[in-house]
Motif scaffolding. Structure first.
Motif, mmCIF file in Angstrom:
data_model
loop_
_atom_site.group_PDB
_atom_site.id
_atom_site.type_symbol
_atom_site.label_atom_id
_atom_site.label_comp_id
_atom_site.label_asym_id
_atom_site.label_seq_id
_atom_site.Cartn_x
_atom_site.Cartn_y
_atom_site.Cartn_z
ATOM 1 N N MET A 119 40.196 37.819 -41.460
ATOM 2 C CA MET A 119 41.279 38.756 -41.743
ATOM 3 C C MET A 119 41.525 38.873 -43.248
ATOM 4 S SD MET A 119 43.747 37.655 -38.577
ATOM 5 C CE MET A 119 45.159 38.476 -39.207
ATOM 6 N N LEU A 120 41.472 37.747 -43.957
ATOM 7 C CA LEU A 120 41.697 37.774 -45.407
ATOM 8 C C LEU A 120 40.594 38.555 -46.119
ATOM 9 C CD1 LEU A 120 43.468 36.703 -47.726
ATOM 10 C CD2 LEU A 120 41.937 34.744 -47.856
ATOM 11 N N ALA A 135 27.487 39.681 -60.610
ATOM 12 C CA ALA A 135 27.335 38.333 -60.063
ATOM 13 C C ALA A 135 27.949 37.295 -60.994
ATOM 14 C CB ALA A 135 25.860 38.026 -59.839
ATOM 15 N N GLY A 136 27.826 37.517 -62.296
ATOM 16 C CA GLY A 136 28.421 36.580 -63.245
ATOM 17 C C GLY A 136 29.934 36.554 -63.147
ATOM 18 N N LEU A 137 30.535 37.736 -63.019
ATOM 19 C CA LEU A 137 31.993 37.788 -62.862
ATOM 20 C C LEU A 137 32.427 37.160 -61.539
ATOM 21 C CD1 LEU A 137 32.956 41.294 -64.295
ATOM 22 C CD2 LEU A 137 33.454 39.046 -65.250
ATOM 23 N N THR A 138 31.646 37.387 -60.492
ATOM 24 C CA THR A 138 31.975 36.785 -59.194
ATOM 25 C C THR A 138 31.923 35.261 -59.290
ATOM 26 O OG1 THR A 138 31.047 38.717 -58.093
ATOM 27 C CG2 THR A 138 31.341 36.742 -56.759
ATOM 28 N N ALA A 139 30.889 34.731 -59.926
ATOM 29 C CA ALA A 139 30.772 33.279 -60.080
ATOM 30 C C ALA A 139 31.911 32.733 -60.948
ATOM 31 C CB ALA A 139 29.418 32.932 -60.684
ATOM 32 N N LEU A 140 32.240 33.454 -62.011
ATOM 33 C CA LEU A 140 33.327 33.008 -62.896
ATOM 34 C C LEU A 140 34.675 32.989 -62.171
ATOM 35 C CD1 LEU A 140 34.171 32.210 -65.794
ATOM 36 C CD2 LEU A 140 34.594 34.641 -66.205
ATOM 37 N N VAL A 141 34.961 34.026 -61.403
ATOM 38 C CA VAL A 141 36.215 34.073 -60.640
ATOM 39 C C VAL A 141 36.247 32.953 -59.602
ATOM 40 C CG1 VAL A 141 37.517 35.452 -58.969
ATOM 41 C CG2 VAL A 141 36.660 36.505 -61.053
ATOM 42 N N ALA A 142 35.102 32.700 -58.951
ATOM 43 C CA ALA A 142 35.051 31.611 -57.956
ATOM 44 C C ALA A 142 35.328 30.265 -58.620
ATOM 45 C CB ALA A 142 33.688 31.602 -57.264
ATOM 46 N N ILE A 143 34.769 30.040 -59.779
ATOM 47 C CA ILE A 143 34.989 28.765 -60.480
ATOM 48 C C ILE A 143 36.442 28.651 -60.933
ATOM 49 C CG2 ILE A 143 34.397 27.500 -62.586
ATOM 50 C CD1 ILE A 143 31.515 28.580 -62.193
ATOM 51 N N LEU A 144 37.001 29.751 -61.444
ATOM 52 C CA LEU A 144 38.394 29.718 -61.883
ATOM 53 C C LEU A 144 39.357 29.494 -60.718
ATOM 54 C CD1 LEU A 144 38.450 32.568 -64.557
ATOM 55 C CD2 LEU A 144 38.516 30.096 -64.928
ATOM 56 N N LEU A 145 39.073 30.124 -59.568
ATOM 57 C CA LEU A 145 39.944 29.929 -58.410
ATOM 58 C C LEU A 145 39.812 28.521 -57.836
ATOM 59 C CD1 LEU A 145 39.588 33.346 -56.537
ATOM 60 C CD2 LEU A 145 41.583 32.477 -57.769
ATOM 61 N N ALA A 146 38.649 27.904 -57.999
ATOM 62 C CA ALA A 146 38.439 26.546 -57.492
ATOM 63 C C ALA A 146 39.022 25.488 -58.425
ATOM 64 C CB ALA A 146 36.950 26.291 -57.286
ATOM 65 N N ALA A 147 39.326 25.877 -59.643
ATOM 66 C CA ALA A 147 39.888 24.920 -60.598
ATOM 67 C C ALA A 147 41.286 24.509 -60.149
ATOM 68 C CB ALA A 147 39.939 25.551 -61.988
ATOM 69 N N PRO A 148 41.700 23.291 -60.493
ATOM 70 C CA PRO A 148 43.027 22.827 -60.064
ATOM 71 C C PRO A 148 44.149 23.459 -60.891
ATOM 72 C CG PRO A 148 41.914 21.133 -61.327
ATOM 73 C CD PRO A 148 40.929 22.255 -61.168
ATOM 74 N N THR A 149 44.444 24.713 -60.581
ATOM 75 C CA THR A 149 45.481 25.435 -61.313
ATOM 76 C C THR A 149 46.842 25.329 -60.652
ATOM 77 O OG1 THR A 149 44.920 27.448 -60.121
ATOM 78 C CG2 THR A 149 43.845 27.107 -62.259
ATOM 79 N N GLY A 150 46.878 24.917 -59.411
ATOM 80 C CA GLY A 150 48.132 24.837 -58.690
ATOM 81 C C GLY A 150 48.560 26.142 -58.047
ATOM 82 N N PRO A 203 48.887 28.477 -55.170
ATOM 83 C CA PRO A 203 48.716 28.259 -53.731
ATOM 84 C C PRO A 203 47.777 29.292 -53.109
ATOM 85 C CG PRO A 203 50.909 29.116 -54.220
ATOM 86 C CD PRO A 203 50.239 28.868 -55.532
ATOM 87 N N GLY A 204 46.860 28.815 -52.297
ATOM 88 C CA GLY A 204 45.941 29.689 -51.575
ATOM 89 C C GLY A 204 44.817 30.256 -52.396
ATOM 90 N N ALA A 205 44.636 29.778 -53.613
ATOM 91 C CA ALA A 205 43.595 30.347 -54.470
ATOM 92 C C ALA A 205 42.202 30.067 -53.910
ATOM 93 C CB ALA A 205 43.718 29.791 -55.883
ATOM 94 N N ILE A 206 42.003 28.888 -53.353
ATOM 95 C CA ILE A 206 40.677 28.532 -52.833
ATOM 96 C C ILE A 206 40.321 29.380 -51.620
ATOM 97 C CG2 ILE A 206 39.393 26.645 -51.726
ATOM 98 C CD1 ILE A 206 40.589 24.774 -53.712
ATOM 99 N N ALA A 207 41.316 29.792 -50.849
ATOM 100 C CA ALA A 207 41.038 30.606 -49.661
ATOM 101 C C ALA A 207 40.495 31.984 -50.026
ATOM 102 C CB ALA A 207 42.308 30.757 -48.831
ATOM 103 N N LEU A 208 40.751 32.434 -51.255
ATOM 104 C CA LEU A 208 40.275 33.760 -51.673
ATOM 105 C C LEU A 208 38.793 33.780 -52.027
ATOM 106 C CD1 LEU A 208 43.229 34.807 -54.002
ATOM 107 C CD2 LEU A 208 42.738 35.678 -51.715
#
Length: 188
Positions: A161-162, A33-48, A50-55
């Protein structure tokens, strides 16, 4: 009272685990769960990227389902609830919608756990696809109901689908982690 220390030794009495062992078990239990939360936060960060938030929803649903089936102690009800609230905050969804949907996914996976563990991968993947589609449409229904208007359906179809496409590589990675990490489940 005898002075012999061995006379008080009782072989059936087990000592309680040390603090370090308990912390290690807690860390192993919270790792998925910690890794899942960390990946979600990293994907939500403004990294530029494309499509990271959709994952994010797809990865979180795959994680909740996989760990609920194979290690339910690692994906307990409070952990699933907190993960859902985190995704609601990241995705600006009404608070509690994702948490409720994830809890239904978790409860279904845990309830069907022993049957799901016997399935081959393709059947398990199809079962996950049906369940995650139900979760996506439930979230769409709840968001539409809470906003008093019908939300567009194209993003829900894309998310279904994703998420179905995310599960096979996630399951491969999860199986590897499941074998490599020590099992925090109580041994019978």
């Amino acid at each position: 009272m005898s002075s012999d220390p061995i006379s008080h030794w009782q072989p059936d009495v087990r000592s309680a685990p040390a603090l370090a062992q308990r912390l290690d078990r807690l860390a192993m239990r919270l790792l998925p769960a910690g890794l899942t939360a960390l990946v979600a936060i990293l994907l939500a960060a403004p990294t530029g990227i494309p499509g990271a938030i959709a994952l994010i929803p797809g990865l979180a649903m795959a994680s909740v389902f996989f760990w609920s089936v194979w290690r339910p102690a690692s994906m307990s009800v409070p952990v699933v609830f907190c993960l859902g609230l985190l995704l609601d905050l990241i995705g600006f969804a009404p608070l509690g919608v994702t948490a409720f949907a994830f809890l239904l996914l978790h409860g279904t996976a845990v309830h069907m756990r022993f049957g799901l563990m016997r399935l081959n991968f393709i059947t398990l993947w199809l079962t996950f696809t049906l369940l995650e589609s139900g979760v996506c449409w439930l979230a769409w229904f709840l968001v539409s109901s809470l906003s008093f208007r019908i939300m567009p359906t194209a993003p829900v179809i894309f998310e279904c689908m994703l998420t179905a496409g995310i599960y096979p590589p996630f399951a491969a990675l999860g199986n590897w982690a499941h074998r490599k990490l020590s099992n925090p489940e109580p041994q019978l």
